[in-house]
Design a protein around this motif. Structure first.
Motif, short mmCIF file in Angstrom:
data_model
loop_
_atom_site.label_atom_id
_atom_site.label_comp_id
_atom_site.label_asym_id
_atom_site.label_seq_id
_atom_site.Cartn_x
_atom_site.Cartn_y
_atom_site.Cartn_z
N GLU A 29 91.08 29.79 -2.20
CA GLU A 29 90.61 28.42 -2.09
C GLU A 29 90.63 28.02 -0.62
OE1 GLU A 29 92.62 25.67 -4.59
OE2 GLU A 29 92.30 26.85 -6.42
N GLY A 31 90.01 24.95 2.24
CA GLY A 31 89.88 23.53 2.50
C GLY A 31 90.47 23.22 3.86
N SER A 70 83.99 20.86 8.38
CA SER A 70 84.98 21.37 7.42
C SER A 70 84.38 22.51 6.60
CB SER A 70 85.44 20.26 6.48
OG SER A 70 84.35 19.80 5.69
N SER A 72 84.99 24.19 2.70
CA SER A 72 85.64 23.92 1.43
C SER A 72 85.02 24.78 0.34
CB SER A 72 85.53 22.44 1.07
OG SER A 72 84.16 22.06 0.94
#
Length: 206
Positions: A29, A31, A70, A72
């Motif tokens: 994951e 982020g 970013s 994500s």
């Protein structure tokens, strides 16, 4: 995850950034903010381009790039070998300043883990550590931890036995009393990868 964020250098005439490199494990994951810039004026927006700075960028499957610089999403867990991706991040400031800087992503194969259940005889001896876990793939150092069957509570082994998280071995003294214990072994790496497997320790009566 590897590739900690690196702050940009301050500049008086124009905004400045630094090159960023990040390493992830397939299936991780993601982020995070990629750039922490200083020196520009007003709001900023970010675009991600291919390494040539002209064509549209193609990210690894499962993640996306935001206008706030970013990344994500969840990386697809299908990579069989390490892949390297090179990009240009274009930062546009409200005052008209534009900065292009390089970014590199490396995606490594997911962690693979083999777990061997253990059967021993009560009161016996462990002449050498028993190899319980064998891992491969992933990013950087991999640590395997032993949990109770709920997968959350750290496992408590019989007195005298211990699980070596670095080597993935069972060490110490075999209990004098027969017993059976079911556990979960979880392995995590430095690129956000993780995996878990069931493990059973059985001590047979003499």
């Amino acid at each position: 995850m590897d590739g900690s964020e690196v702050s940009a250098a301050a500049g008086s005439a124009s905004p400045e950034n630094v090159v960023h490199a990040f390493t992830f494990t397939a299936g991780a994951e993601v982020g995070m903010r990629l750039l922490n810039t200083s020196g520009g004026t007003g709001e900023r927006a970010c675009d991600l381009l291919a390494a040539d700075g002209q064509t549209a960028a193609k990210l690894p499957e499962g993640i996306k790039f935001g206008s706030d610089c970013s990344l994500s999403g969840t990386l697809a867990a299908i990579t069989e070998k390490s892949s390297r991706y090179e990009y240009q991040v274009r930062v546009r400031y409200q005052d008209g300043g534009v900065v292009d800087e390089s970014m590199v992503l490396v995606v490594n194969p997911p962690i693979r883990m083999d777990v061997s259940n253990v059967q021993v005889t009560a009161g016996g001896r462990l002449d050498a550590p028993l190899q319980v876990v064998r891992v491969s793939g992933g990013s950087g150092a991999i640590r395997a931890s032993l949990f109770e069957s709920d997968g959350k509570t750290p496992a408590i082994l019989p007195e005298g036995l211990r699980f070596n998280e670095i080597n993935g071995t069972l060490e110490g003294k075999i209990p004098l009393v027969a017993m059976e214990k079911k556990c979960v072994i979880k392995a995590v790496d430095q690129g956000g990868g993780s995996i878990e497997r069931a493990f059973t320790l059985k001590v047979n009566a003499r």
